[in-house]
Scaffold this motif. Sequence first.
Motif, mmCIF file in Angstrom:
data_model
loop_
_atom_site.group_PDB
_atom_site.id
_atom_site.type_symbol
_atom_site.label_atom_id
_atom_site.label_comp_id
_atom_site.label_asym_id
_atom_site.label_seq_id
_atom_site.Cartn_x
_atom_site.Cartn_y
_atom_site.Cartn_z
ATOM 1 N N GLU A 16 -9.930 -12.114 -81.732
ATOM 2 C CA GLU A 16 -9.412 -13.352 -81.162
ATOM 3 C C GLU A 16 -9.438 -13.347 -79.627
ATOM 4 N N SER A 17 -9.861 -12.232 -79.033
ATOM 5 C CA SER A 17 -9.931 -12.165 -77.570
ATOM 6 C C SER A 17 -11.146 -12.895 -77.006
ATOM 7 N N VAL A 18 -12.074 -13.265 -77.876
ATOM 8 C CA VAL A 18 -13.239 -14.050 -77.465
ATOM 9 C C VAL A 18 -13.289 -15.310 -78.328
ATOM 10 N N SER A 19 -13.793 -16.384 -77.754
ATOM 11 C CA SER A 19 -13.783 -17.665 -78.452
ATOM 12 C C SER A 19 -15.013 -17.835 -79.331
ATOM 13 N N PHE A 20 -14.888 -18.725 -80.292
ATOM 14 C CA PHE A 20 -16.030 -19.110 -81.123
ATOM 15 C C PHE A 20 -17.195 -19.558 -80.250
ATOM 16 N N GLU A 21 -16.900 -20.387 -79.248
ATOM 17 C CA GLU A 21 -17.954 -20.938 -78.395
ATOM 18 C C GLU A 21 -18.642 -19.852 -77.583
ATOM 19 N N SER A 22 -17.891 -18.856 -77.136
ATOM 20 C CA SER A 22 -18.484 -17.766 -76.367
ATOM 21 C C SER A 22 -19.388 -16.900 -77.236
ATOM 22 N N VAL A 23 -18.902 -16.547 -78.407
ATOM 23 C CA VAL A 23 -19.666 -15.660 -79.294
ATOM 24 C C VAL A 23 -20.946 -16.322 -79.775
ATOM 25 N N HIS A 24 -20.896 -17.623 -80.056
ATOM 26 C CA HIS A 24 -22.028 -18.310 -80.677
ATOM 27 C C HIS A 24 -22.715 -19.301 -79.724
ATOM 28 N N GLU A 25 -22.604 -19.034 -78.445
ATOM 29 C CA GLU A 25 -23.123 -19.946 -77.425
ATOM 30 C C GLU A 25 -24.581 -20.321 -77.660
ATOM 31 N N ALA A 26 -25.407 -19.358 -78.060
ATOM 32 C CA ALA A 26 -26.842 -19.599 -78.212
ATOM 33 C C ALA A 26 -27.191 -20.387 -79.469
ATOM 34 N N LEU A 27 -26.182 -20.687 -80.304
ATOM 35 C CA LEU A 27 -26.423 -21.400 -81.561
ATOM 36 C C LEU A 27 -25.732 -22.756 -81.621
ATOM 37 N N LEU A 28 -24.892 -23.054 -80.644
ATOM 38 C CA LEU A 28 -24.058 -24.256 -80.729
ATOM 39 C C LEU A 28 -24.880 -25.530 -80.834
ATOM 40 N N ASP A 29 -26.047 -25.553 -80.194
ATOM 41 C CA ASP A 29 -26.856 -26.781 -80.228
ATOM 42 C C ASP A 29 -27.432 -27.060 -81.606
ATOM 43 N N LEU A 30 -27.383 -26.077 -82.512
ATOM 44 C CA LEU A 30 -27.910 -26.261 -83.868
ATOM 45 C C LEU A 30 -26.864 -26.815 -84.833
ATOM 46 N N LEU A 31 -25.609 -26.823 -84.423
ATOM 47 C CA LEU A 31 -24.562 -27.315 -85.313
ATOM 48 C C LEU A 31 -24.726 -28.813 -85.545
ATOM 49 N N PRO A 32 -24.493 -29.267 -86.771
ATOM 50 C CA PRO A 32 -24.578 -30.709 -87.040
ATOM 51 C C PRO A 32 -23.428 -31.453 -86.386
ATOM 52 N N GLU A 33 -23.582 -32.741 -86.276
ATOM 53 C CA GLU A 33 -22.497 -33.575 -85.768
ATOM 54 C C GLU A 33 -21.413 -33.709 -86.842
ATOM 55 N N ALA A 34 -20.176 -33.779 -86.388
ATOM 56 C CA ALA A 34 -19.072 -34.041 -87.307
ATOM 57 C C ALA A 34 -19.103 -35.518 -87.718
ATOM 58 N N PRO A 35 -18.608 -35.832 -88.909
ATOM 59 C CA PRO A 35 -18.029 -34.904 -89.884
ATOM 60 C C PRO A 35 -19.126 -34.134 -90.628
ATOM 61 N N ALA A 36 -18.824 -32.906 -90.945
ATOM 62 C CA ALA A 36 -19.763 -32.066 -91.672
ATOM 63 C C ALA A 36 -18.954 -31.049 -92.473
ATOM 64 N N ARG A 37 -19.594 -30.472 -93.457
ATOM 65 C CA ARG A 37 -18.936 -29.480 -94.310
ATOM 66 C C ARG A 37 -19.479 -28.108 -93.934
ATOM 67 N N ALA A 38 -18.576 -27.174 -93.614
ATOM 68 C CA ALA A 38 -18.970 -25.846 -93.149
ATOM 69 C C ALA A 38 -18.384 -24.766 -94.040
ATOM 70 N N LEU A 39 -19.114 -23.661 -94.130
ATOM 71 C CA LEU A 39 -18.684 -22.485 -94.884
ATOM 72 C C LEU A 39 -18.765 -21.279 -93.963
ATOM 73 N N ASP A 40 -17.655 -20.578 -93.809
ATOM 74 C CA ASP A 40 -17.584 -19.362 -93.000
ATOM 75 C C ASP A 40 -17.364 -18.194 -93.948
ATOM 76 N N ILE A 41 -18.377 -17.357 -94.108
ATOM 77 C CA ILE A 41 -18.311 -16.231 -95.048
ATOM 78 C C ILE A 41 -18.006 -14.952 -94.276
ATOM 79 N N GLY A 42 -17.025 -14.193 -94.780
ATOM 80 C CA GLY A 42 -16.563 -13.024 -94.046
ATOM 81 C C GLY A 42 -15.766 -13.479 -92.843
ATOM 82 N N ALA A 43 -14.840 -14.416 -93.085
ATOM 83 C CA ALA A 43 -14.190 -15.155 -92.009
ATOM 84 C C ALA A 43 -13.204 -14.330 -91.195
ATOM 85 N N GLY A 44 -12.841 -13.154 -91.676
ATOM 86 C CA GLY A 44 -12.000 -12.268 -90.880
ATOM 87 C C GLY A 44 -10.697 -12.907 -90.466
ATOM 88 N N THR A 45 -10.443 -12.944 -89.156
ATOM 89 C CA THR A 45 -9.186 -13.448 -88.609
ATOM 90 C C THR A 45 -9.189 -14.950 -88.410
#
Length: 198
Positions: A23-52
């Motif tokens: 939790e010391s790093v943000s979702f946006e920081s970790v996945h910065e190079a992939l953010l432009d591939l995310l669909p526009e909301a509303p969308a249905r997402a699945l996070d596998i191995g979601a950890g914390t």
Amino acid sequence: MERTAGVQAYYAESAERLGRVYESVSFESVHEALLDLLPEAPARALDIGAGTGRDAALARRGFTVDAVEPVAELRDLAGRLHPGSGVTWRAGALPGIPALQGPYDVVLLSAVWMHLRPEERPLAMGRLAGLLAPGGILLITLRRGEPPVDRRTFDIAPEEVAGHGTGAGLTLLRIVDETADRLGRDAVHWNAVALQLG
């Protein structure tokens, strides 16, 4: 995430410490190079191995999120760290996760694939492809470098992941090579693989 009992025990025993680290790093920081591939909301997402629950923050972007995590201690911690997030938490592990029902517009596996044995990877990729909506995006991040000694992991090349994706009917969109670890570990670097159905 498919883990042996020993690996699950590692995550269970380390849940509180890992919560502080993850939790010391943000979702946006970790996945910065992939953010432009995310669909526009509303969308249905699945996070596998979601950890914390850090990456289930997709819910803040207007996504409906199912978060799958096999370790009860991490699911409990995620619920405390992210109350009222609107995320649906589920127990389950690759390669199967039979209870899940797609389709999902985006499926995320962050630091999960590295735990799968070689024989499990094609099965898991087929399952993931079957959960995607037409045009859906699969995002997989890979921890690279010498595997840690305290849990089962594999150093998996992104080209192998892309090959399994192609075999499951997915199209490679991007391979990302990140030279630096966001947590400052010198011996660790990351790749990311983005695949699409259709």
